[in-house]
Scaffold this motif. Structure first.
Motif, short mmCIF file in Angstrom:
data_model
loop_
_atom_site.label_atom_id
_atom_site.label_comp_id
_atom_site.label_asym_id
_atom_site.label_seq_id
_atom_site.Cartn_x
_atom_site.Cartn_y
_atom_site.Cartn_z
N PRO B 143 0.81 -1.22 0.00
CA PRO B 143 0.00 0.00 0.00
C PRO B 143 0.84 1.26 0.00
O PRO B 143 2.00 1.26 0.45
N SER B 144 0.22 2.35 -0.46
CA SER B 144 0.99 3.57 -0.72
C SER B 144 1.59 4.16 0.56
O SER B 144 2.65 4.76 0.51
N PHE B 145 0.90 3.97 1.72
CA PHE B 145 1.46 4.62 2.91
C PHE B 145 2.77 3.99 3.36
O PHE B 145 3.59 4.65 3.98
N VAL B 146 2.99 2.73 3.00
CA VAL B 146 4.28 2.12 3.31
C VAL B 146 5.38 2.82 2.52
O VAL B 146 6.44 3.17 3.05
N PHE B 147 5.09 3.04 1.22
CA PHE B 147 6.08 3.77 0.42
C PHE B 147 6.28 5.17 0.98
O PHE B 147 7.38 5.70 0.99
N GLY B 148 5.17 5.77 1.46
CA GLY B 148 5.27 7.09 2.05
C GLY B 148 6.26 7.08 3.20
O GLY B 148 7.17 7.91 3.26
N VAL B 255 -4.91 8.50 3.47
CA VAL B 255 -3.86 8.09 4.39
C VAL B 255 -2.58 8.90 4.18
O VAL B 255 -1.94 9.36 5.13
N ILE B 256 -2.23 9.03 2.90
CA ILE B 256 -0.99 9.74 2.60
C ILE B 256 -1.02 11.17 3.14
O ILE B 256 -0.05 11.68 3.67
N GLY B 267 -8.56 13.94 5.13
CA GLY B 267 -8.78 13.93 6.57
C GLY B 267 -10.13 14.54 6.93
O GLY B 267 -10.81 14.07 7.84
N GLN B 268 -10.49 15.55 6.16
CA GLN B 268 -11.72 16.27 6.45
C GLN B 268 -12.94 15.36 6.47
O GLN B 268 -13.79 15.48 7.35
#
Lengths: 352, 316
Positions: B143-148, B255-256, B267-268
């Motif tokens: 998932p992208s947040f891991v790369f983040g 998430v990012i 987030g909103q």
């Protein structure tokens, strides 16, 4: 006959061997095919699916898939060996010297490109014709292959054409570069019977008009009879019988040719139609001896052990079967086939 | 083509209307009063409810909701997250970083995916293809947040090239963009890999097609045949994969945006649901749906442009 022999040979395939690398092993698709094409004649290659006929012509056109290799042999054309040409050198052959008509006009045309552009494309890109001249030529070609209302049709897409009309477009594309050899790979297999006849007529007509030499691939012997001057019968990657149309049809010598002729449906036969038992051999490990032996009712013991050479019957007629060996027992073709051939012969005479 | 476009447009507006109504009814029927603040006097609460038509039956509220949106882009007011602020303005204030992030990651993902997919298809089963296919599997499955997080570690801690978090006080676009570089890359990897994978498959299929063979037998070079006959044909199915991808980017940014502290839309939405800021939630849902629908619309139109069978078939 003698007169035809004097015509110069324009294309010569010599002992061609093609094999494919697959996960299952090496598939020996073409095993020592030899034939020649003389100027102005039509040579047919007949055989069932998987006999190697399409692979042979792909080798001639230089469009074998990347897992295929030409093991040995030569394809001589215009003083060149086509098997040795580089991709760049082949561009001057494909389309311009040798044209190809595909089996299935449905998938041979790019579905999202206007047919006119598909005809013009090669003229503009590889012959450096101006757009205007190419358009003019494309319209002429479309007219020549019998497409009505060319101006409107020019801007249409393949899906707006019927099967027969699409095949005419494919023929127009093949003719665009003004080739001297036309290879037809089962050009009528995907078409309706009534359309078939018209396409065959068209091919014969353009052949006369443009002095083409034609290689005609088919599994339909009925089509061969109306098209070919000479016939090569292929089985399991080999030519098992070769001769003039009359010789192969009226005096077939190879049991495979017998079987093919016997399994041709016609209107007169009242009995159950003959079908060849079994399936073609696995070409990863072709059987020793005659590849047809296991399906051959007339096989001799030697057929299972040793490959038969091409035995000469006449100057033009050869067949690879041990039955022709002087010491072989005399085996006649089946009675039913004899009467069949007699009927065909009478009809042929009647037509003339 | 015009008729096709209009018909697509009509379908899109209808879908939009249904989504708007659904979000309204589902969110507003939730058992949660908009005002639960014990510090506000009941009379004032009632006054506010009257002003926002909350004292009327749902059908009347629905009417005011639709009328507000259609006539004056009025989505109501935020009551909890940004009390008193017009919802529309809340969204506008949050759009910029989110859009920059999503838009640029798409701008990065599409060409990267196309280039990688093309290389893989043309070099099939050779080492460039194997390498690309290997990376594709990683980029799709992680998932992208891991790369983040990995990018944050590498480029802000080990090699401090980029700032760790979004720079909200950036004076220029360039500075803001710099602080968004890492999240853009993190978000782009997955979609790029998806495009590469699909394009590779499609291209390989077209490369083996009869018409490509015909293109070569008429005397085109391999490059000419590939560019003119394989490439455009392969784009038709690729356009289809863009729809889930763009919505995927929107989802991924939830998430990012958190990881890089980007004050964006993602987030909103979560916050507004948690605190029960209904007007804002509905408006955000509509916003996300609108993005998806516009994407679908664009893809549909480009279908028609690429494939005449769809365009001309639609005119009959």
């Amino acid at each position: 006959m003698a007169e035809r022999d004097k015509r110069d040979v324009i294309l010569q395939v010599k002992d061609l061997n093609v094999s494919f690398r697959t996960y299952g092993g090496i598939v020996r698709a073409v095993r020592g095919v030899t034939f020649d094409l003389r100027r102005g004649e039509t040579v047919a290659i007949v055989g069932e699916s998987g006999s190697g006929k399409s692979v042979t012509i792909k080798a001639i056109m230089g469009i074998l898939p990347s897992n295929a290799t030409i093991e040995s042999g030569e394809i001589l054309y215009g003083g060149m060996d086509l098997t040795k040409l580089t991709e760049e050198e082949f561009h001057n052959i494909r389309g311009k010297r040798i044209g190809l008509i595909f089996q299935d006009p449905l998938s041979a045309l790019n579905p999202i490109m206007k047919v006119g552009n598909q005809i013009m494309e090669a003229l503009i890109l590889s012959q450096k014709m101006s757009k205007k001249a190419a358009r003019q030529r494309a319209l002429e070609l479309m007219e020549a292959v019998g497409i009505p209302d060319v101006e409107r049709r020019f801007n249409q897409y393949p899906f707006q054409f019927s099967g027969g009309m699409r095949q005419r477009i494919v023929i127009a594309i093949a003719l665009a570069g003004d080739p001297e050899i036309l290879i037809c790979d089962e050009p009528t297999t995907a078409l309706d019977v009534t359309v078939q006849a018209r396409i065959l007529e068209l091919i014969n007509k353009i052949k006369e008009e443009r002095h083409l030499s034609v290689i005609f691939i088919t599994h339909d012997l009925g089509v061969v009879a109306t098209m070919a001057d000479r016939v090569n019968v292929m089985y399991a990657g080999k030519i098992v019988e070769t001769g003039t149309s009359e010789e192969v049809f009226f005096e077939p010598a190879h049991p495979y040719t017998w079987a093919l002729l016997s399994s041709m449906p016609d209107l007169e036969t009242k009995e159950r139609l003959f079908s060849i038992p079994g399936t073609p051999p696995n070409m990863i490990s072709p059987p020793p001896g005659d590849a047809f032996s296991v399906r051959n009712r007339y096989a001799l013991r030697i057929d299972f052990e040793k490959e038969p050479p091409l035995f000469k019957i006449t100057d033009t007629h050869y067949a690879a079967t041990w039955l022709l060996h002087p010491k072989a027992p005399r085996v006649e073709m089946p009675e039913a086939l004899k009467t069949r051939i007699e009927r065909m012969r009478r009809r042929a005479v009647g037509n003339e | 083509m015009l008729k096709y476009t209009l018909r697509r447009w009509g379908a899109m507006m209808l879908t939009m209307f249904i989504i708007m109504s659904l979000s309204f009814w589902i969110i507003r029927l939730m058992p949660q009063s908009i005002f639960e603040n014990p510090e506000v006097a009941p009379e004032i609460q009632r006054l506010l409810e009257a002003e926002m038509h909350l004292d009327k039956p749902m059908w009347v509220q629905y009417y005011y909701f639709l009328r507000g949106i259609i006539t004056e882009r009025d989505f109501g007011r935020s009551v909890k997250l940004r009390p008193g602020m017009e919802v529309f303005k809340v969204i506008v204030s949050r759009i910029k970083p989110s859009m920059v992030l999503n838009f640029f990651s798409l701008i990065l993902a599409i060409p990267a995916g196309i280039i990688l997919g093309t290389i893989a298809a043309l070099q099939r089963n050779k080492w460039p293809d194997n390498l690309i296919s290997f990376l594709v599997v990683i980029f799709i499955s992680v998932p992208s947040f891991v790369f983040g997080a990995v990018l944050q570690y590498l480029f802000t801690f080990k090699f401090p090239i980029f700032p760790t978090l979004y720079n909200a006080s950036a004076s220029s676009f360039r500075e803001m963009f710099r602080s968004l570089t890492l999240p853009i890359i993190a978000l782009a990897l997955g979609p790029a890999a998806t495009i590469a994978r699909y394009l590779r498959g499609e291209l390989i299929e077209t490369l083996n097609s009869e018409f490509l063979l015909l293109a070569r037998t008429k005397g085109l070079t391999r490059t000419q045949a590939v560019v003119r006959h394989a490439f455009r044909n392969s784009l038709v199915p690729i356009a289809n994969t863009m729809i889930p991808m763009i919505t995927g980017i929107m989802g991924g940014s939830l998430v990012i945006e958190r990881i890089f502290a980007v004050p964006g839309m993602g987030g909103q939405l979560v916050e507004s649901i948690v605190v029960g800021d209904h007007f804002l939630t509905v408006a955000l849902l509509i916003w996300y749906s609108a993005i998806s629908l516009i994407t679908i619309f664009i893809v549909d139109i480009s279908y028609g442009l690429i494939d005449p069978r769809i365009r001309i078939g639609g005119e009959k």
